[in-house]
Design a protein around this motif. Structure first.
Motif, PDB file in Angstrom:
ATOM      1  N   CYS A  59     -13.675  -5.940 -12.645  1.00  0.00           N
ATOM      2  CA  CYS A  59     -13.402  -5.103 -13.813  1.00  0.00           C
ATOM      3  C   CYS A  59     -14.654  -4.276 -14.130  1.00  0.00           C
ATOM      4  CB  CYS A  59     -13.030  -5.984 -15.001  1.00  0.00           C
ATOM      5  SG  CYS A  59     -12.858  -5.083 -16.549  1.00  0.00           S
ATOM      6  N   PRO A  60     -14.546  -2.945 -14.173  1.00  0.00           N
ATOM      7  CA  PRO A  60     -15.730  -2.095 -14.396  1.00  0.00           C
ATOM      8  C   PRO A  60     -16.471  -2.402 -15.691  1.00  0.00           C
ATOM      9  CG  PRO A  60     -13.879  -0.778 -13.615  1.00  0.00           C
ATOM     10  CD  PRO A  60     -13.332  -2.144 -13.912  1.00  0.00           C
ATOM     11  N   VAL A  61     -15.714  -2.660 -16.770  1.00  0.00           N
ATOM     12  CA  VAL A  61     -16.366  -2.952 -18.053  1.00  0.00           C
ATOM     13  C   VAL A  61     -17.140  -4.257 -17.960  1.00  0.00           C
ATOM     14  CG1 VAL A  61     -15.996  -3.426 -20.505  1.00  0.00           C
ATOM     15  CG2 VAL A  61     -14.644  -1.664 -19.370  1.00  0.00           C
ATOM     16  N   TRP A  62     -16.550  -5.233 -17.287  1.00  0.00           N
ATOM     17  CA  TRP A  62     -17.219  -6.518 -17.124  1.00  0.00           C
ATOM     18  C   TRP A  62     -18.485  -6.361 -16.277  1.00  0.00           C
ATOM     19  CZ3 TRP A  62     -16.959 -11.033 -19.502  1.00  0.00           C
ATOM     20  CH2 TRP A  62     -17.556 -12.149 -18.900  1.00  0.00           C
ATOM     21  N   ARG A  63     -18.396  -5.545 -15.253  1.00  0.00           N
ATOM     22  CA  ARG A  63     -19.564  -5.303 -14.408  1.00  0.00           C
ATOM     23  C   ARG A  63     -20.694  -4.673 -15.226  1.00  0.00           C
ATOM     24  NH1 ARG A  63     -17.291  -2.545 -10.620  1.00  0.00           N
ATOM     25  NH2 ARG A  63     -17.785  -0.461 -11.378  1.00  0.00           N
ATOM     26  N   ASN A  64     -20.351  -3.674 -16.043  1.00  0.00           N
ATOM     27  CA  ASN A  64     -21.366  -3.033 -16.882  1.00  0.00           C
ATOM     28  C   ASN A  64     -21.957  -4.026 -17.885  1.00  0.00           C
ATOM     29  OD1 ASN A  64     -20.881  -0.643 -15.550  1.00  0.00           O
ATOM     30  ND2 ASN A  64     -19.495   0.160 -17.118  1.00  0.00           N
ATOM     31  N   PHE A  65     -21.078  -4.883 -18.400  1.00  0.00           N
ATOM     32  CA  PHE A  65     -21.533  -5.919 -19.324  1.00  0.00           C
ATOM     33  C   PHE A  65     -22.537  -6.853 -18.648  1.00  0.00           C
ATOM     34  CE2 PHE A  65     -20.699 -10.452 -20.226  1.00  0.00           C
ATOM     35  CZ  PHE A  65     -21.286 -10.542 -21.479  1.00  0.00           C
ATOM     36  N   PRO A  85     -24.882  -2.795 -23.684  1.00  0.00           N
ATOM     37  CA  PRO A  85     -24.360  -3.221 -24.997  1.00  0.00           C
ATOM     38  C   PRO A  85     -23.018  -2.576 -25.326  1.00  0.00           C
ATOM     39  CG  PRO A  85     -26.681  -2.610 -25.149  1.00  0.00           C
ATOM     40  CD  PRO A  85     -26.198  -2.140 -23.799  1.00  0.00           C
ATOM     41  N   ALA A  86     -22.792  -1.347 -24.871  1.00  0.00           N
ATOM     42  CA  ALA A  86     -21.514  -0.673 -25.135  1.00  0.00           C
ATOM     43  C   ALA A  86     -20.368  -1.411 -24.453  1.00  0.00           C
ATOM     44  CB  ALA A  86     -21.576   0.774 -24.654  1.00  0.00           C
ATOM     45  N   ALA A  87     -20.633  -1.976 -23.291  1.00  0.00           N
ATOM     46  CA  ALA A  87     -19.606  -2.744 -22.584  1.00  0.00           C
ATOM     47  C   ALA A  87     -19.275  -4.019 -23.351  1.00  0.00           C
ATOM     48  CB  ALA A  87     -20.076  -3.074 -21.171  1.00  0.00           C
ATOM     49  N   LEU A  88     -20.302  -4.663 -23.914  1.00  0.00           N
ATOM     50  CA  LEU A  88     -20.071  -5.846 -24.753  1.00  0.00           C
ATOM     51  C   LEU A  88     -19.204  -5.486 -25.952  1.00  0.00           C
ATOM     52  CD1 LEU A  88     -20.587  -8.760 -25.710  1.00  0.00           C
ATOM     53  CD2 LEU A  88     -22.688  -7.922 -26.790  1.00  0.00           C
ATOM     54  N   SER A 124     -17.096  -3.043 -26.190  1.00  0.00           N
ATOM     55  CA  SER A 124     -15.751  -2.743 -25.716  1.00  0.00           C
ATOM     56  C   SER A 124     -14.963  -4.021 -25.468  1.00  0.00           C
ATOM     57  CB  SER A 124     -15.831  -1.922 -24.429  1.00  0.00           C
ATOM     58  OG  SER A 124     -14.546  -1.657 -23.918  1.00  0.00           O
ATOM     59  N   ILE A 125     -15.592  -4.991 -24.831  1.00  0.00           N
ATOM     60  CA  ILE A 125     -14.928  -6.274 -24.571  1.00  0.00           C
ATOM     61  C   ILE A 125     -14.577  -6.959 -25.889  1.00  0.00           C
ATOM     62  CG2 ILE A 125     -15.299  -8.600 -23.654  1.00  0.00           C
ATOM     63  CD1 ILE A 125     -16.974  -7.282 -21.419  1.00  0.00           C
ATOM     64  N   PHE A 126     -15.503  -6.954 -26.816  1.00  0.00           N
ATOM     65  CA  PHE A 126     -15.283  -7.567 -28.129  1.00  0.00           C
ATOM     66  C   PHE A 126     -14.094  -6.917 -28.842  1.00  0.00           C
ATOM     67  CE2 PHE A 126     -15.906  -7.927 -32.672  1.00  0.00           C
ATOM     68  CZ  PHE A 126     -16.287  -9.264 -32.851  1.00  0.00           C
ATOM     69  N   ASN A 127     -14.104  -5.591 -28.909  1.00  0.00           N
ATOM     70  CA  ASN A 127     -13.048  -4.870 -29.631  1.00  0.00           C
ATOM     71  C   ASN A 127     -11.690  -5.010 -28.957  1.00  0.00           C
ATOM     72  OD1 ASN A 127     -14.826  -3.919 -31.607  1.00  0.00           O
ATOM     73  ND2 ASN A 127     -15.378  -2.121 -30.394  1.00  0.00           N
ATOM     74  N   ASP A 128     -11.681  -5.045 -27.632  1.00  0.00           N
ATOM     75  CA  ASP A 128     -10.415  -5.106 -26.898  1.00  0.00           C
ATOM     76  C   ASP A 128      -9.765  -6.483 -26.948  1.00  0.00           C
ATOM     77  OD1 ASP A 128     -10.674  -2.473 -26.210  1.00  0.00           O
ATOM     78  OD2 ASP A 128     -11.364  -2.853 -24.163  1.00  0.00           O
ATOM     79  N   HIS A 129     -10.556  -7.534 -27.096  1.00  0.00           N
ATOM     80  CA  HIS A 129     -10.018  -8.882 -26.921  1.00  0.00           C
ATOM     81  C   HIS A 129     -10.153  -9.793 -28.132  1.00  0.00           C
ATOM     82  CE1 HIS A 129      -9.451  -7.976 -22.689  1.00  0.00           C
ATOM     83  NE2 HIS A 129     -10.707  -7.585 -22.623  1.00  0.00           N
TER      84      HIS A 129
END
Length: 201
Positions: free
Chosen positions: A12-18, A23-26, A28-33
């Protein structure tokens, strides 16, 4: 395929960036889930403060340990499995004074209310109450499998991962659950029909 053998294209690209410290990926993960994780946590234990604390600790933990985390393709099942384990650990800690032999719970007692189904406008209040009653007659594991399958729309592989079961066991749980729900609903409708008939006799 083992999760840690994923290549960069499959991860998952967002997970990879995380994992690489974005921090933006973190965020995004927080807001999405977060909402789904919170709802799942509240189904596992009816303690709002405990769920919130576990979620806060979960996100703090994965951020501080991000460099050691595996590459994954599906983020939500991973987070749900982690939250499930974390809540189980906290429940054990709370009960430790009562029993030194407590272990992490393998089953959580998910319950359903008729409000869970009123989102679907084609379902009446009476139907939703009957469905909630039928679901709550299932075993703890059956209820959790049904929740993940139909609320979170997970496939059997993801459910098996979250619940630490094999895929065939999950298939059996869902199949048995649906059969039980069908039988319960039929019995409820038959009972209502007989009650109406007796009332007009």
């Amino acid at each position: 395929m083992e999760i840690n053998s994923l290549n960069l294209i499959e991860e998952c690209p967002v997970w990879r960036n995380f994992r690489f410290g974005d921090p933006a990926a973190l965020a995004s993960i927080f807001n999405d889930h977060y909402d789904s994780l919170y709802f799942y946590g509240k189904k596992l234990v009816h303690d709002e403060d405990l769920v919130k604390d576990c979620l806060q600790n979960l996100f703090l933990k994965i951020w501080t340990r991000r460099e050691n985390l595996k590459a994954i393709k599906y983020v939500r099942p991973y987070l749900m499995k982690s939250l499930r384990r974390h809540i189980g650990d906290q429940v054990v800690t709370q009960k430790r004074n009562r029993s030194r032999e407590e272990s992490v719970p393998n089953e959580f007692h998910i319950t359903f209310s008729h409000e869970d189904f009123l989102i679907a406008t084609q379902v009446s209040k009476e139907q939703s109450e009957a469905l909630a009653y039928s679901l709550n007659k299932l075993s703890a594991r059956q209820r959790e499998a049904i929740f993940l399958k139909f609320y979170e729309e997970m496939d059997y592989l993801r459910i098996a991962d979250v619940m630490s079961l094999n895929v065939q066991s999950v298939r059996n749980l869902v199949h048995q659950s649906l059969k039980s729900i069908k039988d319960q609903m039929s019995a409820i409708h038959h009972s209502v029909f007989m009650h109406v008939r007796s009332g007009v006799a």
